[in-house]
Design a protein around this motif. Sequence first.
Motif, mmCIF file in Angstrom:
data_model
loop_
_atom_site.group_PDB
_atom_site.id
_atom_site.type_symbol
_atom_site.label_atom_id
_atom_site.label_comp_id
_atom_site.label_asym_id
_atom_site.label_seq_id
_atom_site.Cartn_x
_atom_site.Cartn_y
_atom_site.Cartn_z
ATOM 1 N N PHE A 94 0.827 -1.206 0.000
ATOM 2 C CA PHE A 94 0.000 0.000 0.000
ATOM 3 C C PHE A 94 0.861 1.256 0.000
ATOM 4 O O PHE A 94 0.621 2.190 -0.779
ATOM 5 C CB PHE A 94 -0.921 0.001 1.221
ATOM 6 C CG PHE A 94 -1.778 1.240 1.337
ATOM 7 C CD1 PHE A 94 -2.991 1.327 0.676
ATOM 8 C CD2 PHE A 94 -1.361 2.319 2.095
ATOM 9 C CE1 PHE A 94 -3.781 2.467 0.776
ATOM 10 C CE2 PHE A 94 -2.138 3.468 2.196
ATOM 11 C CZ PHE A 94 -3.353 3.541 1.537
ATOM 12 N N VAL A 95 1.866 1.286 0.841
ATOM 13 C CA VAL A 95 2.730 2.466 0.942
ATOM 14 C C VAL A 95 3.490 2.685 -0.367
ATOM 15 O O VAL A 95 3.539 3.804 -0.903
ATOM 16 C CB VAL A 95 3.699 2.340 2.130
ATOM 17 C CG1 VAL A 95 4.716 3.481 2.113
ATOM 18 C CG2 VAL A 95 2.932 2.325 3.441
ATOM 19 N N ILE A 96 4.083 1.611 -0.894
ATOM 20 C CA ILE A 96 4.846 1.746 -2.140
ATOM 21 C C ILE A 96 3.909 2.120 -3.290
ATOM 22 O O ILE A 96 4.231 2.975 -4.121
ATOM 23 C CB ILE A 96 5.600 0.445 -2.450
ATOM 24 C CG1 ILE A 96 6.671 0.190 -1.380
ATOM 25 C CG2 ILE A 96 6.247 0.513 -3.837
ATOM 26 C CD1 ILE A 96 7.398 -1.131 -1.547
ATOM 27 N N GLY A 97 2.749 1.476 -3.341
ATOM 28 C CA GLY A 97 1.791 1.797 -4.397
ATOM 29 C C GLY A 97 1.303 3.228 -4.312
ATOM 30 O O GLY A 97 1.128 3.897 -5.338
ATOM 31 N N PHE A 98 1.108 3.720 -3.090
ATOM 32 C CA PHE A 98 0.667 5.102 -2.894
ATOM 33 C C PHE A 98 1.691 6.081 -3.454
ATOM 34 O O PHE A 98 1.359 7.011 -4.199
ATOM 35 C CB PHE A 98 0.436 5.364 -1.409
ATOM 36 C CG PHE A 98 -0.076 6.744 -1.095
ATOM 37 C CD1 PHE A 98 -1.434 6.983 -0.994
ATOM 38 C CD2 PHE A 98 0.793 7.808 -0.913
ATOM 39 C CE1 PHE A 98 -1.915 8.256 -0.715
ATOM 40 C CE2 PHE A 98 0.333 9.083 -0.636
ATOM 41 C CZ PHE A 98 -1.034 9.303 -0.540
ATOM 42 N N VAL A 99 2.954 5.858 -3.116
ATOM 43 C CA VAL A 99 4.012 6.763 -3.569
ATOM 44 C C VAL A 99 4.165 6.692 -5.082
ATOM 45 O O VAL A 99 4.265 7.725 -5.771
ATOM 46 C CB VAL A 99 5.344 6.429 -2.869
ATOM 47 C CG1 VAL A 99 6.476 7.271 -3.447
ATOM 48 C CG2 VAL A 99 5.228 6.659 -1.367
ATOM 49 N N ALA A 100 4.161 5.472 -5.632
ATOM 50 C CA ALA A 100 4.325 5.319 -7.081
ATOM 51 C C ALA A 100 3.149 5.933 -7.841
ATOM 52 O O ALA A 100 3.318 6.490 -8.932
ATOM 53 C CB ALA A 100 4.470 3.842 -7.439
ATOM 54 N N SER A 101 1.956 5.885 -7.260
ATOM 55 C CA SER A 101 0.766 6.415 -7.930
ATOM 56 C C SER A 101 0.768 7.934 -8.013
ATOM 57 O O SER A 101 0.027 8.508 -8.820
ATOM 58 C CB SER A 101 -0.503 5.949 -7.202
ATOM 59 O OG SER A 101 -0.618 4.541 -7.240
ATOM 60 N N LEU A 102 1.565 8.579 -7.200
ATOM 61 C CA LEU A 102 1.632 10.039 -7.242
ATOM 62 C C LEU A 102 2.213 10.540 -8.567
ATOM 63 O O LEU A 102 1.912 11.662 -8.992
ATOM 64 C CB LEU A 102 2.475 10.559 -6.078
ATOM 65 C CG LEU A 102 1.888 10.377 -4.675
ATOM 66 C CD1 LEU A 102 2.909 10.796 -3.617
ATOM 67 C CD2 LEU A 102 0.599 11.173 -4.512
#
Length: 413
Positions: A94-102
């Motif tokens: 979730f954390v990695i996906g959140f950052v990458a989605s930015l």
Amino acid sequence: MSMNPQQRQFPGPDFPGQPANPSWMGHVQPQNYRPAPGHRGGAVHQVIPEAASTVAARPGAGTLGLVVTGGILAFVSLFLVVPFLLASTGVTGFVIGFVASLIPLAAVLSAVAIIDRWEPEPKRLLLFAFTWGAAVSIAVTLLIQPVFALAAPDTNEAAFRDFMTTVQAPVVEEFAKSLGLLLLLLFARRNFDGPVDGVVFAFTIAGGFAFTENILYFGRAIAESGTGSDLVQIFFLRGVMSPFAHAIFTGTTGLVMGLAARRGHSGAAVFAFFVGLVPAMILHNRWNSMGQDFLAQYVLVQVPIFVLAVVCIVVLRVAERRLTRQRLQEYAAAGWFAPAEVELLATPAGRRQAVRWAASYNRGEQMKEFVKAATRLAFTRQRILSGRDVPAHQHEEAQQLRHLTALRAAVQQ
């Protein structure tokens, strides 16, 4: 622009002999034409009485109610969306996906800022659009999905997955996203009255939706593989090759609704909601249906669609500038602007020149506000000439003219 000798003209005394419809975006029926309030150098209070510049609070109240309701819905939706994401991705994913989605989100929102630069929409409505896409539309999708799952073929897992990808996703997701557009149209009609507005709101909603969906895809890649290899592949597909996919899908709905809002009444614009869903769902279906020949279809189909979208946006921006000039010329004929001022206010180069000139006298910010106010005035006049809610918009016009006069004085101090 040359005028067709057979083109019908408006005979107004303040704007004689001008073409009725020099811009397709600014099309006005002759029976709806009204001359701009005359200034002719007289004192402002003699032209626009103080009492006439008091605008009823109902439109603002409707917008405030929309934003508050949207915020509540978004907050409630998080109790469904966040647990779903965490269950699918894990905390690390979730954390990695959140950052990458930015990253793809930044690309979409940058495009929104460019499209919306001429006549910016209120930030509170853009916030509503984003939170609707990022939270509410995701929650609506999750709630409706099980209904489609019941109708999916159960012959084998591949058939079920194909149905959910090519039928359920386009229908449910586009409907969920575009519900936000419908609410904006119904409760913030003053700010949603043209095709550019529709595209801006649609892109913002779609950007929010894609942001949350990317968290799911990127995070799931980490959770399922445990390495970054799958994440790199999926990020390249969704974040590099197709960051604007959802924006283009939903943008077609916003475009159709905006065209209807500019030319018709609320009923026609609501009907346009259902009409606009059709191309959005078809484009979404075509994207999700690309299989083994993905690269060929991407180059031969999806890239031309993207280029066409860019061309359409450029055409809309040009038409928006022409509409601004057209309406400000009418105010110039009534004495509110000098003809040279219209050129400064209605062209990108003129605006930059005006701001640079004012900045040399430490009045740059005041000039920016003056430019924005003049643009809002032009679009208010367009709403008046459309024949929709004329008394309310004339009240708004009166207030804007007084405000514009005050801004002019601030620039000239």
